[in-house]
Write an enzyme that holds these catalytic residues in place. Structure first.
Site, PDB file in Angstrom:
ATOM      1  CE  LYS A 194      -1.951   2.958   2.019  1.00 32.77           C
ATOM      2  NZ  LYS A 194      -1.824   4.233   1.969  1.00 32.77           N
ATOM      3  N   GLY A 246       6.559   4.419   8.513  1.00 28.27           N
ATOM      4  CA  GLY A 246       5.685   5.676   8.649  1.00 28.27           C
ATOM      5  C   GLY A 246       5.866   6.204  10.190  1.00 28.27           C
ATOM      6  CB  SER A 247       3.499   8.804  11.898  1.00 29.07           C
ATOM      7  OG  SER A 247       2.406   7.977  11.868  1.00 29.07           O
ATOM      8  CB  THR A 248       5.811   7.187  16.424  1.00 26.15           C
ATOM      9  OG1 THR A 248       7.229   7.112  16.058  1.00 26.15           O
ATOM     10  CG2 THR A 248       5.741   6.339  17.710  1.00 26.15           C
ATOM     11  CD  GLU A 249      -1.024  10.049  14.891  1.00 22.02           C
ATOM     12  OE1 GLU A 249      -0.213  10.928  14.471  1.00 22.02           O
ATOM     13  OE2 GLU A 249      -2.490  10.263  14.896  1.00 22.02           O
ATOM     14  N   GLY A 251       2.163   3.564  13.654  1.00 20.06           N
ATOM     15  CA  GLY A 251       2.971   2.268  14.074  1.00 20.06           C
ATOM     16  C   GLY A 251       2.314   1.647  15.520  1.00 20.06           C
ATOM     17  CD  GLU A 268      12.973   0.183   9.580  1.00 22.84           C
ATOM     18  OE1 GLU A 268      13.407   0.883  10.283  1.00 22.84           O
ATOM     19  OE2 GLU A 268      13.595  -0.822   9.364  1.00 22.84           O
ATOM     20  CB  CYS A 302      12.537   8.332   8.966  1.00 18.66           C
ATOM     21  SG  CYS A 302      13.706   7.353   8.009  1.00 18.66           S
TER      22      CYS A 302
END
Ligand code: NAP
Ligand code: MG
Length: 491
Positions: A194, A246-249, A251, A268, A302
């Site tokens: 995706k 992508g973002s920690t949020e 994740g 990651e 990142c």
């Protein structure tokens, strides 16, 4: 220690400039793209689509299918059907496909670079010299592993995990696709990928390349869409392994989605990486490194070195040199070969960066925006800048901006440098600039970061594992370690 003096100010010479040097390779872009499922391009089951634009001009480039649960279902079903044959294919045969894909990426490199720049806004110099060659390199590298997996993990019998769901961000669209697909395929898995909503076009062009290479249908499926599409893919029980960048949020949401199941996950995520400049560093080299660390790809990286820690004794001299270098950066048309800093990827990201600039000022930071060339009237732009007077507890020292914004702080002793660098929930990367090898080793050993660059920054290679710890995620991509998440190791 003697120091070279700062270079003179660039002479004010009105009317003098580089001649425009636009990349002219023509690239055909279809007005519509469907999902790539079972080797064919197909429209979304409910006909939904969205526009992808060029962030440097705000012009629509194409319309792309928006994937829903039904599209994800079809893609996962295709990947499951393709799995038995693909996973039983001898490694040397899978290697041939990977090798062919790598060669075709090289042959179509110019077209891919232009398309990457059009869809995402990054300077053509970077898409041409970094993204596309590195993407090809990942396929070459993993072609080499496909028939040697038992040597990678001696004494074990490596088996593929199954169908992998891979979700990637917009900052390195083709390269992230390659980072994900190459190891998964080398290990005998099949995939549903995706891409990010704002940058789907190079992944779809890669799908065309997979068709040209006659990769068996269903081995790679690409479902375009937004966050909901990603969530549907992650929720699908037929997906045995999720790989996410992508973002920690997001994740954290994915970690919740796989909790309690035996499905695998690698993450990651974001970072707030410290770049430490010691007083014995070669300052001109360090300035170049700092520029590269934060302004490369508009800071949409990142592992960007977004916190600069400079030893107090050289702070003033260092910032003088940084100012001078910042003034010479060329911001503008990403297709121009002289451009250093291109367009911000989307309006939403530009708004986010502007919010951080405002907060930085409100919290008492001093903004240095040395660059004053005019910016294009249309498109999303942010001048590269840095903040001084930033305290470790300030937002700009703690949160990921994901833009060309550097927070500058100082330190007096190596102890203080380590304490400040590690004072973050993230742990992705760090940089050290020093002429003393012993100092570099002593600092590097104590930095809590997945990657530590010494007297350089933002260097990547397919053979070198990349990844973070703490809130920057877990799992590695690249190298022998990057194969592990894609294999079951039987005794
Ligand atoms: P993001 O919002 O987390 O999105 C990443 C991907 O996840 C996109 O494809 C996104 O789709 C999709 N997504 C969004 N919500 C989802 C959900 N609930 N479930 C499943 N998928 C979902 O991150 P981004 O803003 O695109 O990228 C920037 C972030 O990526 C930064 O934090 C950066 O540090 C991180 N990053 C990390 C690395 C690394 O290797 N550690 C590398 C590059 C980037 P849409 O785009 O369509 O929303
Ligand atoms: Mg776009």
């Amino acid at each position: 220690m003697s120091r070279t003096k700062s270079p003179p100010e660039p002479a004010a010479a009105p009317g003098w400039d580089y001649a425009p040097a636009p990349e002219t390779a023509p690239v055909e872009i279809a007005s519509r793209y469907g999902h790539f499922i079972a080797g064919e391009f197909v429209p979304a089951a409910d006909g939904a689509e969205f526009a992808t634009i060029n962030p440097a001009t705000e012009e629509e480039l194409s319309r792309v299918a928006r994937g829903g649960a039904e599209d994800v279902e079809r893609a996962v079903a295709a990947a499951r059907r393709a799995l038995p044959r693909w996973s039983r294919l001898p490694g040397r045969e899978r290697a041939k496909y990977l090798f062919r894909i790598a060669r075709r990426l090289q042959e179509r490199a110019r077209e891919l670079a232009v398309l990457e720049t059009l869809d995402g806004g990054k300077p053509i110099r970077e898409s041409r010299d970094v993204d596309v060659p590195e993407a090809a390199r990942h396929f070459f590298y993993h072609a080499g592993w496909a028939d040697k997996l038992e040597f990678a993990f001696p004494g074990r019998r490596p088996k593929p995990v199954g169908v992998c769901g891979q979700i990637i961000p917009w900052n390195f669209p083709l390269l992230m696709a390659a980072w994900k697909l190459a190891p998964a395929l080398a290990c005998g898995n099949t995939v549903v990928l995706k891409p990010a909503e704002t940058t789907p076009l190079t992944a779809l062009r890669l799908a065309e390349i997979l068709q040209e290479c006659e990769l068996p249908p269903g081995v790679v499926n690409i479902v375009t869409g937004d966050g909901e599409t990603g969530a549907a893919l992650a929720a699908h029980r037929g997906v045995r392994k999720i790989a996410f960048t992508g973002s920690t949020e997001v994740g954290k949401k994915l970690a919740a989605a796989v909790a309690g199941s035996r499905r695998r996950l690698t993450l990651e995520l974001g970072g707030k990486s410290a770049n430490i400049v010691c007083e014995d560093a070669s300052l001109d080299q360090a300035v170049e490194g700092v520029i590269d660390a934060i302004f490369f790809n508009q800071g949409h990286v990142c592992c960007a070195g977004s916190r600069l820690l400079v030893q107090e004794s050289i702070l003033e001299e260092f910032l003088e040199k940084l100012d001078w270098r910042l003034r010479s950066l060329r911001v503008g048309d990403p297709l121009d070969k002289n451009t250093d800093v291109g367009a911000i990827n989307s309006r939403a990201q530009l708004d986010r960066i502007r919010t951080y600039l405002r907060i930085g000022l409100e919290e008492g930071g001093r903004l240095h925006e040395c660059h004053d060339q005019p910016l294009p009237a249309k498109g999303f732009w942010c001048r590269p800048c840095y903040f001084t007077n930033v305290q470790p507890a300030d937002t700009l020292a703690r949160e990921e901006v994901f833009g060309p914004v550097l927070a500058v702080m100082s330190f007096r002793t190596p102890e203080e440098a380590i304490a400040r660098a590690n004072n973050t929930p993230y742990g992705l990367a760090a940089g050290i600039w020093s002429d003393k090898g012993s100092r570099i080793f002593a600092l590097a050993a104590r930095l809590q970061a997945g990657v530590v660059w010494c007297n350089t920054y933002n260097r990547f290679d397919a053979s070198s594992p990349f990844g973070g710890y703490k809130e920057s995620g877990f799992g590695r991509e690249g190298g022998r370690q990057g194969l592990r998440p894609y294999l079951e190791l039987e005794r």
